[in-house]
Design an enzyme around this catalytic site. Structure first.
Site, PDB file in Angstrom:
ATOM      1  N   GLU A  50       0.856  -1.205  -0.140  1.00 18.48           N
ATOM      2  CA  GLU A  50       0.086  -0.018   0.068  1.00 18.48           C
ATOM      3  C   GLU A  50       0.878   1.180  -0.116  1.00 18.48           C
ATOM      4  OE1 GLU A  50      -2.626  -0.234   3.565  1.00 18.48           O
ATOM      5  OE2 GLU A  50      -3.634  -1.887   2.901  1.00 18.48           O
ATOM      6  N   ASP A  61      -5.208   9.503  10.029  1.00 17.00           N
ATOM      7  CA  ASP A  61      -3.765   9.066  10.466  1.00 17.00           C
ATOM      8  C   ASP A  61      -3.242   9.791  11.816  1.00 17.00           C
ATOM      9  OD1 ASP A  61      -3.544   7.829   8.005  1.00 17.00           O
ATOM     10  OD2 ASP A  61      -3.195   9.491   6.754  1.00 17.00           O
TER      11      ASP A  61
END
Length: 278
Positions: A50, A61
């Site tokens: 990824e 995040d």
């Protein structure tokens, strides 16, 4: 349509093991080093890669991945550069699946049709777009499927039985189960709870289920891989990369090796797990 992702999971199923999925940020700490890291991942044991698309407002995040995105942006990384990294990676590796992960805004600015055409041409296999719910499938998911890309959806501990069919409806490649509520890198995954969640998702789909968030050690990777079709590690790899940088956040001779060594250690953990009984 069979993608590299489908092929890889079929191969792993024959081998009786789970996938080790690695996440790194495109352009962190610079484009040249980022490409070296990407090229080192498969040999170190990554089954699927990824690649984060740097974005100025990465709301899901945690600190490590946010910092990686900022380093990438400061180095001048753009979505075009990210696609360029995939294109360069594909010159030497035509089999390892590559998934772009991030937010819709940079794709919207790039232009959906142009992005999908360029991503497919570069050798991208799938997309994980964390801020596009199923209600927005016409924006990117359906066009991506038409372009031959897998659209991988996130399921979470709060995705209930009523919501799950909508989440899975146009998902392909694999399902990404976020094992903890919160931001990336924030806690450890509970393998027993993960096993229950994976079983629940599999009652609704035949797709592989990969589990991410909270996996930092070979032991944790082994425990999760025993319960799921794949274990995803990102924050731990980015931490290893960051610790190898100099005081000005520039790559050192140790940078690529620091990431590759941790990948090898985590991959050994995943390979040590017995696939949960079907």
């Amino acid at each position: 349509m069979t993608t590299r992702i489908d092929t890889r999971f079929a191969e792993l199923k024959k081998q009786g093991r789970s996938a080790f999925v690695t996440f790194v940020m495109a352009g962190d700490p610079d484009l040249a080093t980022s490409l070296q890291v990407l090229k080192a991942l498969p040999a170190a044991g990554a089954d699927i890669i990824e690649i984060g698309m740097p974005f100025t407002d990465p709301m899901a995040d945690g600190p490590a991945i946010q910092a990686a995105g900022l380093r990438a942006l400061h180095s001048g990384a753009t979505l075009s550069h990210t696609l360029g990294l995939v294109r360069d990676f594909r010159k030497d590796d035509d089999t390892t699946p590559m998934v772009l992960m991030g937010y819709y805004n940079p794709i919207y600015i790039y232009g959906v049709d142009a992005f999908l055409a360029d991503a497919k041409a570069a050798g991208v296999d799938g997309l994980i777009i964390v801020d596009l719910p199923p209600e927005e499938d016409s924006e990117l998911c359906l066009p991506a499927m038409k372009a031959g890309l897998n659209f991988i959806r996130l399921a979470t501990p709060t995705t209930d039985e009523k919501r799950l069919p909508a989440v899975l409806a146009n998902t392909s490649g694999f399902v990404y189960y976020v094992s903890i509520t919160g931001i990336t890198g924030s806690a450890s995954a509970d393998s027993a709870a993960v096993g229950d969640a994976v079983a629940r998702i599999k009652r609704h789909t035949d797709l592989p289920v990969c589990v991410g968030f909270g996996i930092r050690t070979p032991e944790a990777a082994r425990a999760i891989a025993a319960e799921a079709d794949g274990a995803v590690v990102g924050s731990a790899l980015i931490d290893a990369l960051q610790k190898s940088l100099d005081a000005d956040n520039r790559a050192t001779k140790a940078t690529v090796g620091a990431v590759a060594d941790l990948v090898a250690s985590l991959a050994a953990g995943v390979r040590g797990a017995k696939q949960a009984a079907e």
